[in-house]
Structure formats: structure tokens, C-alpha cells
Design an enzyme around this catalytic site. Structure first.
Site, PDB file in Angstrom:
ATOM      1  N   GLY A 149     -22.218  10.797 -12.113  1.00 58.84           N
ATOM      2  CA  GLY A 149     -21.155  11.438 -12.747  1.00 58.84           C
ATOM      3  C   GLY A 149     -20.040  11.710 -12.032  1.00 58.84           C
ATOM      4  N   ILE A 151     -19.475  14.703  -9.853  1.00 59.80           N
ATOM      5  CA  ILE A 151     -19.802  14.975  -8.752  1.00 59.80           C
ATOM      6  C   ILE A 151     -20.583  13.883  -7.768  1.00 59.80           C
ATOM      7  CG2 ILE A 151     -21.052  16.811  -7.311  1.00 59.80           C
ATOM      8  CD1 ILE A 151     -20.615  18.632  -9.960  1.00 59.80           C
ATOM      9  N   ARG A 171     -28.744   7.064 -15.796  1.00 63.34           N
ATOM     10  CA  ARG A 171     -29.005   6.726 -17.344  1.00 63.34           C
ATOM     11  C   ARG A 171     -28.185   5.217 -17.596  1.00 63.34           C
ATOM     12  NH1 ARG A 171     -27.720  10.966 -21.681  1.00 63.34           N
ATOM     13  NH2 ARG A 171     -26.194  11.141 -20.266  1.00 63.34           N
ATOM     14  N   ALA A 230     -27.642  20.437  -8.117  1.00 60.34           N
ATOM     15  CA  ALA A 230     -27.519  20.426  -9.666  1.00 60.34           C
ATOM     16  C   ALA A 230     -27.988  21.777 -10.342  1.00 60.34           C
ATOM     17  CB  ALA A 230     -28.568  19.278 -10.189  1.00 60.34           C
ATOM     18  N   ARG A 231     -29.462  21.778 -10.639  1.00 54.62           N
ATOM     19  CA  ARG A 231     -30.086  22.962 -11.106  1.00 54.62           C
ATOM     20  C   ARG A 231     -31.219  23.085 -10.565  1.00 54.62           C
ATOM     21  NH1 ARG A 231     -25.517  24.677 -12.093  1.00 54.62           N
ATOM     22  NH2 ARG A 231     -24.729  25.137 -13.992  1.00 54.62           N
ATOM     23  N   GLU A 260     -33.542  31.793  -9.851  1.00 57.15           N
ATOM     24  CA  GLU A 260     -32.754  31.907  -8.776  1.00 57.15           C
ATOM     25  C   GLU A 260     -32.024  33.278  -9.255  1.00 57.15           C
ATOM     26  OE1 GLU A 260     -29.703  28.506  -8.539  1.00 57.15           O
ATOM     27  OE2 GLU A 260     -28.352  30.205  -9.083  1.00 57.15           O
ATOM     28  N   HIS A 279     -26.355  29.289  -4.589  1.00 55.83           N
ATOM     29  CA  HIS A 279     -25.540  28.721  -5.594  1.00 55.83           C
ATOM     30  C   HIS A 279     -24.081  28.450  -5.245  1.00 55.83           C
ATOM     31  CE1 HIS A 279     -25.831  27.688  -9.922  1.00 55.83           C
ATOM     32  NE2 HIS A 279     -24.686  27.123  -9.601  1.00 55.83           N
ATOM     33  N   GLY A 281     -22.060  25.799  -4.881  1.00 55.37           N
ATOM     34  CA  GLY A 281     -21.326  24.751  -5.039  1.00 55.37           C
ATOM     35  C   GLY A 281     -19.857  24.670  -5.388  1.00 55.37           C
TER      36      GLY A 281
HETATM   37  C1  8YV Z   1     -20.813  28.315 -11.040  1.00 49.73           C
HETATM   38  C2  8YV Z   1     -22.153  25.839 -11.554  1.00 49.73           C
HETATM   39  O1  8YV Z   1     -20.941  28.824  -9.794  1.00 49.73           O
HETATM   40  O2  8YV Z   1     -20.217  24.975 -12.802  1.00 49.73           O
HETATM   41  C3  8YV Z   1     -21.365  25.028 -12.831  1.00 49.73           C
HETATM   42  O3  8YV Z   1     -22.314  24.412 -13.497  1.00 49.73           O
HETATM   43  O4  8YV Z   1     -23.018  25.793 -11.258  1.00 49.73           O
HETATM   44  C4  8YV Z   1     -21.187  26.679 -10.632  1.00 49.73           C
HETATM   45  O5  8YV Z   1     -19.860  26.170 -10.474  1.00 49.73           O
HETATM   46  C5  8YV Z   1     -22.102  28.666 -12.135  1.00 49.73           C
HETATM   47  O6  8YV Z   1     -21.937  28.008 -12.999  1.00 49.73           O
HETATM   48  C6  8YV Z   1     -22.193  30.097 -12.109  1.00 49.73           C
HETATM   49  O7  8YV Z   1     -21.071  30.607 -12.778  1.00 49.73           O
END
Ligand code: 8YV
Length: 315
Positions: A149, A151, A171, A230-231, A260, A279, A281
Site C-alpha cells: 500500500g 507505506i 492481496r 503495522a500492528r 502495547e 509505536h 511510526g
Molecule cells: C499513530 C498509527 O501514532 O496512523 C496510524 O495508524 O499507527 C500511528 O500513526 C497511532 O494511530 C496512534 O495515534
């Protein structure tokens, strides 16, 4: 004399960022998450407390759910849509920052930067040794990206700059990434078997939950590194802990974990071949400011019953 109406009450996962506070400029009253039963006009999410049907039913006055971030796995978008409540997020602006962090983690884990930092500060670094702390090559190696995607594409661009071969699993095939970035489509098994760096950039969905478990780790090269921006729930953390402890793979670099934060005594935190960040990112001054702007625009649009500038399509 008329008294002005009270400001809208926004249920928020506190604390919100300073940039958000500045942009809200006192025009709303932020209500702590625990007070969800009170009269609430909007929901502003920041971390990941769940916004589900039960919460929406407890807050029937909600006109908008605005998320500070792109991932909305913690929001039941369908339940919101059924209740006529739009959900907003912040797509696009955080791709570069998140890909930069993925690459920082890839470099740090491959070249043992964090471990080296600990060693260089510690009592045992008294003389140089040409055989210590040898890492894995970055340039000329192969990166396998799960999720091509926005990212994923930014990670691929960076990988090309490091003369890496880029494989991806998605996918759907992504012609643009194949033509513009030279990325090669691979099946999940091919990617796991060939990649020196396996980078996860997929959204968390029913399909991607537990994507990397024992079986997948066993298919990776012993010299490979797993990078997750990602997650947390995309990987089975117990399986990664075992693989790292047994040196089944070279390293893991995790910006996200499930849960987390991890319990402070989680065994993975004691392992040297783990790089872990909290976290981060999208955590740059510039990106977080753009996210603040978009999420606040969404919030005010929803409160005024206007179309959200950045609305999540109902799945
Ligand atoms: C955020 C993220 O820091 O955008 C996302 O999905 O994981 C991060 O940019 C997170 O959502 C916490 O606010």
C-alpha cells in the site's frame, strides 16, 4: 444578554498531542474516555481504545468519530456507519515517516546498532575486537514487503536506494510498484524463503491477524530479520519470542506489539536480538502536525454535520 452555548463535548483518549490542543483552541471540551456515558457530541481517538457498537450506543449524540492516525482497526466503522456517524482518519501524510522508521529499524536490527550502543556504553567495551557484533549486510540483500500500500511503496523506494532486491506480497498485484519501483510479486511462501528482511506494513484485518506465526517464522532464513511497523497483532509474539531466543532468525525489530505496551517483564524484552520502539511510526514533529490538522478538520466538519474532508469508507 445571551450566554453562548457550551462548547461541544468530545470524548477523547487523553492526552491528545500538543499540536491538537493548539488547533482545538479551546473550542471543544475534552471529556476523558471513562466518562463515555455523559452527553457526548464527538469521539476523538488517539491511541487504540476500542470504539465499538456498545460505546456508540452509550453515546447516542455522537456526530463524528475522528481518528488521529490512519489505521482504524480499533474502530467499528460499520457500526458507526449504520448509526449515520462518519469516521475520519489521516491517510497519506504519515507514509514517509512510517517508512523512514521501518528503515531505521531494518538498519538497526541488521547492523546491531542498538546492541552496539549498549555495548559501547557498558563496562565490557575495553578494547576493539574485529570479530564481535557482526551484523547482516543491508545493501545487495532482499527485502520482502507484506502489504504494498502507500507505506509499503515508500519502504520499497528506500530499499531501492540501498540496492536491495524488492519482493512484495499483497492481496492484489500492484503494477505501479512493479514498474516504477522494480518490486517483484511473490507468494507468501516465496517471500518468506527469500527475504533477508521481512517488513510488515499491512493494515490489521481479520485476514492479517496472526499473519506471522510459528509456521511462517520457520520458513524464514536463519539470517533474516522481521520488521513490524503495522500492528502488533499481525505477528504472534510468543512465536517471535521463541524464534529469537532459539536464534531461529537473526533479529526482530518491532515498533508495535500486542499488547502495547508489553508487560515490563515480558521475556522478549530481555533478548539482545530484539529492537523495540514504542509505536513511533508517525512520530515526527512535521508528520504529527499534519495528522493533527487533518483530524481536527474532520472533527469540526463532523460536529457541524458537514462532509468530512478525510473520511474512512465503510467496509
Ligand atoms: C499513530 C498509527 O501514532 O496512523 C496510524 O495508524 O499507527 C500511528 O500513526 C497511532 O494511530 C496512534 O495515534
Amino acid at each position: 444578554m445571551h450566554s453562548s452555548p457550551p462548547p461541544p463535548r468530545v470524548l477523547a483518549d487523553l492526552p491528545v498531542s500538543d499540536a491538537v490542543l493548539e488547533l482545538l483552541a479551546g473550542r471543544v471540551e475534552l471529556v476523558p474516555w471513562e466518562a463515555a456515558t455523559d452527553r457526548i457530541d464527538a469521539i476523538y481517538t488517539y491511541g487504540h481504545p476500542t470504539v465499538d457498537a456498545a460505546l456508540l450506543d452509550r453515546c447516542p449524540g455522537v456526530r463524528v468519530v475522528s481518528n488521529f492516525g490512519v489505521g482504524v482497526d480499533h474502530i467499528d466503522v460499520r457500526a458507526a456507519t449504520q448509526r449515520g456517524i462518519p469516521v475520519g482518519n489521516t491517510p497519506g501524510v504519515l507514509d514517509g515517516a512510517t517508512a523512514d522508521l521501518a528503515f531505521s529499524l531494518l538498519l538497526a536490527a541488521g547492523r546491531r546498532v542498538v546492541e552496539g550502543d549498549r555495548y559501547a556504553r557498558g563496562p565490557h567495551f575495553t578494547r576493539f575486537d574485529p570479530s564481535y557484533m557482526l551484523g547482516r549486510e543491508i545493501h545487495g540483500s532482499t527485502v520482502g514487503i507484506f502489504g504494498m500500500g502507500r507505506i509499503g511503496r515508500q519502504v520499497a523506494r528506500r530499499a531501492r536506494g540501498f540496492d536491495m532486491t524488492v519482493l512484495y506480497c499483497n492481496r492484489n498485484r500492484n503494477d505501479e510498484a512493479e514498474i516504477a519501483l522494480g518490486a517483484r510479486y511473490a507468494t507468501c511462501d516465496e517471500l518468506l524463503a527469500q527475504a533477508d528482511y521481512v517488513v510488515l506494513t499491512v493494515p490489521l484485518t481479520a485476514e492479517t491477524r496472526g499473519l506471522i506465526g510459528r509456521a511462517e517464522l520457520a520458513k524464514m532464513k536463519r539470517t533474516a530479520t522481521l520488521v513490524n511497523v503495522a500492528r502488533g497483532a499481525v505477528v504472534d509474539l510468543a512465536a517471535v519470542t521463541e524464534a529469537l531466543a532459539a536464534k531461529r532468525i537473526h533479529a526482530a525489530a518491532l515498533d508495535v506489539t500486542d499488547p502495547e505496551p508489553l508487560p515490563r517483564d515480558h521475556p522478549i524484552l530481555a533478548l539482545d536480538n530484539l529492537v523495540v520502539t514504542p509505536h513511533l511510526g508517525s512520530a515526527t514533529v512535521q508528520t504529527r502536525y499534519k495528522m493533527a490538522e487533518m483530524s481536527v478538520l474532520n472533527l469540526f466538519a463532523g460536529l457541524e454535520r458537514q462532509p468530512l474532508p478525510f473520511r474512512v469508507a465503510a467496509g
